[in-house]
Design a protein around this motif. Sequence first.
Motif, PDB file in Angstrom:
ATOM      1  N   GLU A  30       0.835  -1.185   0.194  1.00  0.00           N
ATOM      2  CA  GLU A  30      -0.285  -0.309  -0.068  1.00  0.00           C
ATOM      3  C   GLU A  30       0.874   0.735   0.298  1.00  0.00           C
ATOM      4  OE1 GLU A  30      -3.622   1.691   2.745  1.00  0.00           O
ATOM      5  OE2 GLU A  30      -3.148  -0.035   2.761  1.00  0.00           O
ATOM      6  N   GLU A  31       1.666   1.177   0.232  1.00  0.00           N
ATOM      7  CA  GLU A  31       2.679   2.605   0.892  1.00  0.00           C
ATOM      8  C   GLU A  31       3.726   2.595  -0.374  1.00  0.00           C
ATOM      9  OE1 GLU A  31       2.970   4.825   2.900  1.00  0.00           O
ATOM     10  OE2 GLU A  31       1.394   3.638   3.924  1.00  0.00           O
ATOM     11  N   LYS A  34       1.006   4.311  -3.087  1.00  0.00           N
ATOM     12  CA  LYS A  34       0.841   5.217  -2.648  1.00  0.00           C
ATOM     13  C   LYS A  34       2.400   6.592  -2.967  1.00  0.00           C
ATOM     14  CE  LYS A  34      -0.837   4.986   1.912  1.00  0.00           C
ATOM     15  NZ  LYS A  34      -1.618   5.675   3.241  1.00  0.00           N
ATOM     16  N   GLN A  37       2.202   7.315  -6.880  1.00  0.00           N
ATOM     17  CA  GLN A  37       1.223   7.753  -7.810  1.00  0.00           C
ATOM     18  C   GLN A  37       1.882   9.348  -7.103  1.00  0.00           C
ATOM     19  OE1 GLN A  37      -1.947   7.503  -8.664  1.00  0.00           O
ATOM     20  NE2 GLN A  37      -1.059   9.234  -9.351  1.00  0.00           N
TER      21      GLN A  37
END
Length: 204
Positions: A30-31, A34, A37
């Motif tokens: 998930e990190e 991020k 993005q």
Amino acid sequence: MTPFLTDFFSGCSRQVILVDLVNAVNGGKEEVNKLQQILKNVFKIHDYGSNNWLRRLINPNIEKILVATSKADLLPPDQHRKMQLLLSSLLTNEIDTLKQKGCSYNALAISSIRATENRVISENGHDIQAVCGRLEQVADDQENWVTVIPADFPESVKQLEVKNGHGLQNLKFSPPQNWRLGKDALPHIRMDQVIDFLVGDLMG
């Protein structure tokens, strides 16, 4: 561009994007997503492309891009290439676009100050790459050195587990103790390559 970008960066033709990939990997998939993005958004707000002599004088495009991940000294040298591969894998489409526009791109795993030393540990007849360093927040008269054998660093997002950390997030090493201001060069990892890529062609 925002006024800040226009005022401070519109005349630049070289760009360095510094990221903490180790911290992102410690946080899991998930990190890393991020971070991906954020990087993609950065490439949307600048003008990229090759420059002729006139454009270089008036309003140059960014024609050289270096994306660098810090904390390379937390991993042994045989894992640095994996850091660079993962970093580039986050920007596959953007890199293709940059190259089509005539830009030069590079990804490097760096440390501006190398706080660890490389070690080779023999275990069950096999040599294992490790790093050794002195932990921060330790009194000067204490020799609190630790040797770390990091897990294999992922080369792509597909190799990441959602909750799989890399195990280095809580380790902070002190810089070299025997360094003398004005007399010794601080040990580093690939800072010479950073300078060569960004301005080497201007110094010939």
